[in-house]
Design an enzyme around this catalytic site. Structure first.
Site, short mmCIF file in Angstrom:
data_model
loop_
_atom_site.label_atom_id
_atom_site.label_comp_id
_atom_site.label_asym_id
_atom_site.label_seq_id
_atom_site.Cartn_x
_atom_site.Cartn_y
_atom_site.Cartn_z
N HIS B 54 0.42 -0.84 -0.17
CA HIS B 54 -0.20 -0.16 0.23
C HIS B 54 0.97 1.57 0.12
O HIS B 54 0.53 2.29 -0.95
CB HIS B 54 -0.73 -0.10 1.37
CG HIS B 54 -1.65 1.01 1.54
ND1 HIS B 54 -2.55 0.98 0.73
CD2 HIS B 54 -1.44 2.10 2.82
CE1 HIS B 54 -3.56 2.28 1.77
NE2 HIS B 54 -2.46 3.24 2.02
N GLU B 76 -0.77 -4.91 -4.32
CA GLU B 76 -2.19 -4.64 -2.94
C GLU B 76 -3.13 -5.65 -2.59
O GLU B 76 -4.19 -5.68 -1.64
CB GLU B 76 -1.74 -2.96 -2.19
CG GLU B 76 -3.12 -2.73 -1.33
CD GLU B 76 -3.20 -1.17 -1.75
OE1 GLU B 76 -2.84 -0.11 -2.86
OE2 GLU B 76 -3.93 -0.57 -1.03
N ASN B 396 36.29 -0.78 -7.88
CA ASN B 396 37.54 -0.40 -9.04
C ASN B 396 37.25 0.32 -9.99
O ASN B 396 37.41 1.40 -9.67
CB ASN B 396 38.59 -1.69 -8.92
CG ASN B 396 39.54 -1.50 -8.07
OD1 ASN B 396 40.31 0.04 -8.11
ND2 ASN B 396 39.84 -2.58 -7.12
#
Lengths: 127, 675
Positions: B54, B76, B396
């Protein structure tokens, strides 16, 4: 003097968004509360001019908060806006029947929120 | 502040919160999976999941991430149906939720630009979700006339109403507790009270009320359900005014243990089909299988003796047949076990991608990481050991490889830097590439640094070709950066990365193009544990060479050896093959067996080739790799030891030796002792 706005919402990001949207209007002082309980604690200490609340929250939900505020003569006059997600239409209706003044569906357009707020605090100018 | 500015400022916060929500969502899903065997989801877990979806829907909608918003919206809905009991809690639904969670992660990762595949995946998934949502049963009957005060019913959210009905259905007693608390301390007391109620049952609603007469007090009506009787609840809470709610509970649904055997069987079958096993248990089974393979080898030698020494051909034939059967089964067992250890790189890759995103935010570099082949599978142990080296290489690239946005613009490159992380299988190996589109490794800087640090003579350094030069970045003590960067270069160099990879019997290569980028290529065996090895002797010592690194075996004559720059080589079908004598490599006294034949094992990894000179081939055998003890773990050239029943043999790290000799950098003073 600045208008005092209380925002009751458990999502910090939504709180931040509401605030930054309303900051475009001058003269607000914001109070944030992530839970209903904290909102209850703040209420007697400030005379708020506007309350914005979510519905789905842990502990005390938004409806319970609306009911408390609107049934208490000390706070009933404060305009109260529900900000909630669509799909909780029944909950929003309940909120309105409990006395909430307006509701806004999330996700909201900044302008929409500003307009609703101006309706209840009309004398504010735009920046 | 403009709308855009608000959004920019909030984007970082958005990512932070979205990641947290996803994490919560995943934790919730994990808990939910554990509920599946009972066929009943914990309402609090479901509600938490619902709330995460939600909130995610809310915030992603506000930031205009449409796919994310749509997907979390549908999830939801599904969770809402689940918690309201409209959709039954099944394995299929759980799988849907898991897939949904994966897609949510991808979308959050791709907030800057959703890839076509993800977009398509989401669209398809949403359609599937919508189908499931349509199948949802009717909304359960609304319970009216519960004997509950209308004022309370009015403030219940749809979800709370559902919980109320569920409590009634389960035959719990409903209670309404009214407490009057001093305003100053009500929050603490309320928390304590709700905790106590949760121990007794389920808290459904907390309704605050206050009377204008008493400003320093606040009242709460707490609605909850519990299996306990009124007297017991009263005793346990010991506070406020407790009221049992008038309505007699409905007949409780039969508790699960009353279910007949048939029902039980059915519920067992629906349990998720995966088991979580400690990797060490698999290791120990693997060891046993390895030892079983040894028994098989001994059996097969015995069979030969039965045939040739005793002349019992019939019995030998029979034994051979059984042995073949045994071999087939052991092979099958091995393969299945190896497969059980394999996991996809997905999780690791996702973690690295999150790291890059976080770094980009923290360091203000605009870098996006693309993933490819994350579903490639590798032994779990290897995947775990890969995390650190990969993280270091990526750091790196991040720190040294990719230029600042401004510098990139000047070079006519897009501001946004890219790091690509790719994985793919190649035979018995998995190749992982880390590539950036940065400035590339500056050859001149490497040369200068080598001379300055006194690692190599100037004349030597100038002779090095690009490839040889690049190999030096894996040397201890090498770094072209004067000062250590924030991200990488904190004393841990690429040499550590290389060592880590070698320990896994893998190799690392680097290629670089000026202002175009750098690519690190890691070649790793799919699995450790059991390997096929060729046993050889050299200088009176026995070694095992992993078969997967052997390309061919040659027997030729000593006259074929030529010398190029002091190195022994032979011509192999027009290609120069450098030779290596193990005694020289390990610095051992030579006890060469004199035979007229030159035996060579040609090993190769990636495009490198090397001929290892041996005295004798003993045979091919399956061996279980055991890690070297502390004493030997620092010695280069060995990847482990193999237990052969009557003796232990060291396993050559072919990849490591090849690269070591390519470079010509190895210490001949190392001593490899006999085990």
């Amino acid at each position: 003097m600045d208008y005092k706005v209380l925002i009751v919402e458990d999502s910090p990001i939504t709180r931040a968004l509401i605030i930054s949207t309303l900051e475009e209007i001058d003269g607000f002082q914001f109070f944030e509360s992530p839970t209903g309980v904290e909102a209850l604690k703040l209420l007697p200490h400030h005379s708020f001019n506007l309350i914005i609340t979510d519905i789905n929250m842990p502990d005390i939900n938004g409806l319970e908060l609306v009911s408390f505020i609107k049934s208490n003569p000390a706070y009933a006059h404060i305009p109260l806006i529900i900000v909630s997600t669509e799909g909780t239409q029944k909950d929003i209706e309940k909120g309105l029947s409990l006395g909430a003044d307006a509701y806004i569906v999330k996700p909201f357009e900044p302008r929409e929120l500003q307009e609703v707020v101006r309706r209840y605090l009309p004398c504010q100018k735009r920046k | 502040m403009s709308e855009k500015e608000i959004k920019d400022r909030g984007l970082q916060e958005f990512l932070g919160e979205a990641e947290e929500l996803l994490e919560r969502f995943n934790t919730g899903l994990f808990k939910l999976s554990e509920d599946l065997p009972q066929g009943k989801a914990d309402p609090e877990t479901l509600n938490n999941l619902f709330r995460s979806a939600h909130t995610l829907k809310g915030i992603s909608g506000m930031y205009g991430f449409d796919e994310l918003s749509t997907l979390s919206h549908r999830l939801e809905d599904l969770l809402d149906n689940l918690r309201l009991g409209k959709t039954p809690f099944t394995k299929e639904v759980l799988q849907l939720l898991h897939r949904g969670a994966e897609l949510l992660s991808s979308l959050v990762v791709e907030t800057k630009g959703v890839s076509k595949e993800t977009k398509q995946g989401v669209e398809e998934f949403v359609k599937e979700l919508e189908r499931t949502l349509k199948e949802a049963g009717p909304e359960p009957e609304r319970e009216k006339a519960l004997g509950i005060d209308e004022a309370i019913l009015k403030v219940l959210t749809e979800y709370e109403e559902h919980r109320l009905r569920e409590n009634i259905k389960e035959g719990r007693n409903l209670f309404l507790l009214s407490v009057d608390l001093p305003f100053d301390t009500f929050d603490k007391e309320l928390t304590a009270l709700t905790e106590r109620i949760k121990e007794l049952g389920e808290l459904i609603a907390t309704l605050p009320s206050s009377s204008p007469a008493e400003k320093d007090r606040i009242s709460f009506d707490l609605l909850f359900g519990s299996h306990l009787k009124e007297g017991e609840v009263k005793k346990r809470i010991g506070k406020g005014e407790l009221k049992g709610i008038g309505r007699k509970p409905q007949k409780p649904s039969p508790p699960p243990q009353v279910k007949g055997p048939a029902g039980e069987e059915k519920s067992l079958k629906s349990i998720s089909s995966t088991v979580r096993v400690d990797i060490h248990k698999l290791d120990s089974i693997m060891n046993t299988v390895g030892e079983l393979a040894l028994c098989k080898t001994m059996l097969s030698r015995l069979t030969e003796r039965v045939k040739y020494e005793l002349g019992l051909t019939d019995i030998a034939m029979e034994l051979k047949r059984i042995n073949r059967d045994l071999e087939k089964r052991i092979n099958y067992l091995q393969t299945s076990l190896l497969e059980a250890r394999m996991i996809p790189l997905t999780q690791l890759f996702d973690r690295l991608q999150r790291m890059v995103r976080k770094l980009s935010i923290d360091e203000g570099k605009e870098i996006v990481m693309g993933l490819e082949g994350a579903d490639t599978e590798l032994d779990k142990l290897i995947v775990e050991e890969l995390a650190d080296p990969l993280m270091h290489i990526i750091r790196n690239c991040f720190d040294h490889g990719i230029e600042d946005p401004e510098e990139r613009e000047q070079k006519g490159k897009p501001r946004e830097g890219h790091i690509y992380l790719r994985a793919y299988s190649r035979g018995n190996h998995v190749v992982i590439e880390v590539e950036d589109d940065g400035r590339g490794i500056d050859e001149e800087k490497v040369r200068k640094s080598l001379i300055e640090k006194g690692l190599e003579d100037e004349s030597e350094v100038m002779k090095l070709n690009k490839k040889e030069l690049l190999d030096y970045i894996f040397m201890p003590g090498f770094s072209t950066r004067k000062e250590a960067g924030e991200v990488s270069g904190r004393g841990v160099g690429m040499d550590v990365v290389k060592n880590n990879i070698s320990r896994l019997s893998g190799t690392i290569d680097v290629e670089t193009w000026k202002d175009k980028g750098t690519r690190f290529t890691l070649t790793l065996p799919i699995t450790l544990a059991i390997i096929k090895a060729l046993l050889v002797t050299s200088g009176g010592r026995e070694y095992a060479i992993p078969v997967n690194s052997i390309l061919e075996i040659l027997s030729t004559s000593h006259e074929k050896i030529q010398k190029i720059e002091k190195r022994e080589v032979i011509d192999l079908r027009g290609r120069t093959l450098p030779l290596l004598r193990l005694e020289e490599y390990f610095g051992l006294p030579c006890e060469r067996e004199s035979s007229g034949v030159l035996n060579i094992v040609v090993v190769g990894i990636a495009e490198h080739r090397l001929g290892i000179v041996v005295d004798r081939f003993i045979g091919e055998q399956e061996v279980v790799i055991k890690p070297l003890g502390k004493v030997l773990s620092g010695v280069k050239g060995f990847s482990g030891a193999a237990e052969l029943g009557d003796r232990t043999v060291l396993i050559l790290d072919a990849g490591g030796i090849i690269l070591d000799t390519m470079k010509g950098v190895h210490s001949s003073s190392q001593v490899a002792g006999n085990v």
